[in-house]
Structures are given as C-alpha cells and as structure tokens.
Write a protein that holds these residues in place. Structure first.
Motif, PDB file in Angstrom:
ATOM      1  N   VAL A 245       4.745  -1.580  -8.242  1.00 31.70           N
ATOM      2  CA  VAL A 245       4.227  -1.355  -9.594  1.00 31.70           C
ATOM      3  C   VAL A 245       2.755  -0.964  -9.551  1.00 31.70           C
ATOM      4  O   VAL A 245       2.301  -0.078 -10.287  1.00 31.70           O
ATOM      5  N   LEU A 246       1.997  -1.613  -8.668  1.00 29.06           N
ATOM      6  CA  LEU A 246       0.581  -1.274  -8.520  1.00 29.06           C
ATOM      7  C   LEU A 246       0.405   0.169  -8.063  1.00 29.06           C
ATOM      8  O   LEU A 246      -0.454   0.896  -8.578  1.00 29.06           O
ATOM      9  N   GLY A 247       1.208   0.598  -7.107  1.00 28.25           N
ATOM     10  CA  GLY A 247       1.129   1.974  -6.648  1.00 28.25           C
ATOM     11  C   GLY A 247       1.428   2.958  -7.756  1.00 28.25           C
ATOM     12  O   GLY A 247       0.751   3.990  -7.892  1.00 28.25           O
ATOM     13  N   ALA A 248       2.433   2.662  -8.580  1.00 29.88           N
ATOM     14  CA  ALA A 248       2.765   3.545  -9.700  1.00 29.88           C
ATOM     15  C   ALA A 248       1.639   3.572 -10.733  1.00 29.88           C
ATOM     16  O   ALA A 248       1.348   4.618 -11.323  1.00 29.88           O
ATOM     17  N   TYR A 249       1.015   2.426 -10.959  1.00 27.74           N
ATOM     18  CA  TYR A 249      -0.104   2.359 -11.901  1.00 27.74           C
ATOM     19  C   TYR A 249      -1.262   3.236 -11.426  1.00 27.74           C
ATOM     20  O   TYR A 249      -1.822   4.038 -12.188  1.00 27.74           O
ATOM     21  N   LEU A 250      -1.634   3.097 -10.164  1.00 31.38           N
ATOM     22  CA  LEU A 250      -2.734   3.886  -9.619  1.00 31.38           C
ATOM     23  C   LEU A 250      -2.407   5.374  -9.620  1.00 31.38           C
ATOM     24  O   LEU A 250      -3.277   6.213  -9.886  1.00 31.38           O
ATOM     25  N   ALA A 251      -1.158   5.704  -9.330  1.00 29.49           N
ATOM     26  CA  ALA A 251      -0.753   7.110  -9.341  1.00 29.49           C
ATOM     27  C   ALA A 251      -0.907   7.704 -10.731  1.00 29.49           C
ATOM     28  O   ALA A 251      -1.391   8.834 -10.894  1.00 29.49           O
TER      29      ALA A 251
END
Length: 313
Positions: A103-109
């Motif tokens: 989820v963090l990776g998707a947020y940063l993306a």
C-alpha cells in the motif's frame, strides 16, 4: 525532492526491508500503470488508448517481479500474499508487513504520477479535483464501477435480479483466474517453468485479465493498487469523495480480491494439484548421501577436514 529525501531517511533508519518491499509496487504503478492512465486520460486518448494502460500495467508487473524476486519472492498483491499464507508458503506474521508495504508503494507511486502530470491534470479538470462528472480525474489512480451497476449488483452476482453483470463478481473471478494461472508455474508436481520466465508469463496473464475482465470496474484484482492511490487522493485534494462516491464502492476492490484469491487456490488444488503424480526424486539428491559418505571416508584416510571437501557438493 521531498520523496527522495524521505526514501533516503527510511533506508538509513533501519526501514530498508520496508522500502525494498514497497519499491516494486512503486515501480509498477508510477513508471507504468498510473502514469499511462494519466497520459491517456489527460490527452483525451490522443496519446494512447485503454489498451495502452493494460499493456503498461503488464510491463510494470514484469519489471516489478524482476526487481524483487530475490527480495520478497515478488509479492505485489495482498490477495496473493494471503493465498500464500493459507497454503503455508508464507508465514502469517509477514502478511501485514507485506500488505502495508504494498500500500505504501502504491501511495508513493500515485504521488509521483500526480507531480509528473500536475499541469495536465489541472488543465483537464479545470482546477477542480473530483471523483465523478465529465472531468473527473480520480479514475487515473483508482478503479471505478461502470454506469448502471448498483452496489448489490457489484458484490452479489447471481443473487441479484439486476441485469448488469457483477463488478465484484468480475473481481472475484479475475483474482481467482490469476491464482489459478500462476500456481502451476512453480508447482513441482506439475510442469514448472524456469524462474527467469515467471515475470513475462505472469505479465501476460495480467494482460489477459485486464483485457477481458475490466469492463465493470477496471479489473481491480489488487487491493493495494486501489487503496494506496485512494489514500493519496484523500490527502492531495480530492477529499473524502474518493471513498464515498458510487455508494461507497471503495470497499469492493478491497474485499472481492481477498475472496477470489483463496478461491482460485481451492480450484487449483481440488481439480489439478491433487490429481497430479508425485514428482520423481532428483537423482543428484538421491545419490548425495553416498557421495558424502565417500568423501568423509577419504578425509579420514588422509586425515583431512571433511568440511573443506564438502564445499564442492
């Protein structure tokens, strides 16, 4: 610049494992998926079409898998991670950290895509960030249902009397198909493929699902890919509308894939895996005890340390 400093701080502060798990979905969404969606939508399909987005996500999946095969085994999807926990291939204690990292990776993306296409998004939306309407831009980052689907229809396929097909049924079937297609790729009782071929094969499966099962709600088969961008939009100006629009549709892409993935595992094991013959023993493993005994005997005769010779095994 702020994101780069934040990533550097996390890497130096002992959160290296978190960022190593978050970087694959970051690459998947930022470099390919959401960036392609932003380009197609803000250009009003002058620089790409819906197929462009599907192909970009498939390439992103392949790239992300190559990126993290040696780190986490290419865990990009909480639904897949849940299925692997159910199968005993992943400890349950790792499910929550893996999912939060995704989820963090998707947020940063989503943040990077927003910065990249900020001017185009503002020009397209007229400076008003909305989730509904002719100039909405929320669909760049998250999935939305098609027109005419009630909430009941979105989740209950055969139980609803409404004629349109179920969006959640689409997500359940799509995620089940994903697991049904990827489980045999590494099953030693089946015909496993070389590890280096896993990413392109999985990417092709993703492309097929996106091209055939995304009419109702964009083929949402990854909860992290949907929740992370929604959380970003909540903090970037779209407001709570990203969670309340379409009769609180946001929970459907979170729950349906988590149901479909274990269902796909069940179908594979009941109809395929349990009927496969046991794999033949590896002849190298079979003769290894005899080789080891011979090495130890030779070491005793020559008074050498057998540990040095066993390195050749």
């Amino acid at each position: 610049i702020f994101l780069l400093f934040s990533l550097s701080f996390l890497m130096k502060s002992g959160c290296r494992w978190l960022m190593s798990f978050a970087s694959p979905p970051f690459v998947l969404l930022q470099l390919f998926g959401c960036a392609a969606a932003a380009q197609v939508k803000t250009s009003r399909q002058a620089k790409g079409q819906y197929l462009s987005v599907n192909m970009s996500f498939a390439v992103g999946v392949m790239s992300a898998m190559y990126l993290c095969l040696g780190v986490s085994g290419a865990h990009l999807n909480p639904a897949v991670s849940l299925s692997f926990c159910v199968l005993g291939h992943l400890p349950w204690r790792k499910l929550l950290p893996y999912s939060l990292s995704q989820v963090l990776g998707a947020y940063l993306a989503s943040a990077v895509v927003y910065v990249m296409y900020y001017d185009a998004i503002m020009e397209y939306s007229g400076g008003v960030l909305t989730s509904v309407g002719p100039n909405e831009t929320a669909s760049i980052f998250a999935t939305h249902p098609a027109e005419g689907l009630s909430l009941q229809t979105k989740f209950f396929d055969q139980l609803s009397d409404s004629p349109p097909p179920s969006a959640a049924g689409e997500q359940v079937v799509g995620t089940a198909a994903l697991l049904l297609c990827i489980l045999p790729l590494n099953d030693k009782r089946n015909k496993p493929v070389p590890a280096t071929l896993l990413p392109p094969i999985v990417a092709t499966v993703i492309l097929g699902i996106a091209m055939s099962m995304s009419y109702n709600c964009g083929g949402a088969i990854n909860p992290a890919r949907d929740l992370g961008p929604r959380l970003f939009m909540l903090t970037a100006g779209w407001g709570t509308e990203v969670f309340t629009c379409f009769d609180y549709f946001f929970w459907v892409p979170l729950v349906a894939p988590m149901v479909g993935a274990p269902l796909g595992c069940l179908l594979y094991f009941v109809f395929i895996n349990w009927h496969l013959p046991d794999p033949d023993p590896d002849p190298d493993v079979k003769c290894q005890p005899e080789i080891l005994a011979a090495v130890n005997m030779k070491a005793l005769e020559t008074k050498e340390d057998p540990h040095f010779n066993m390195a050749a095994l």
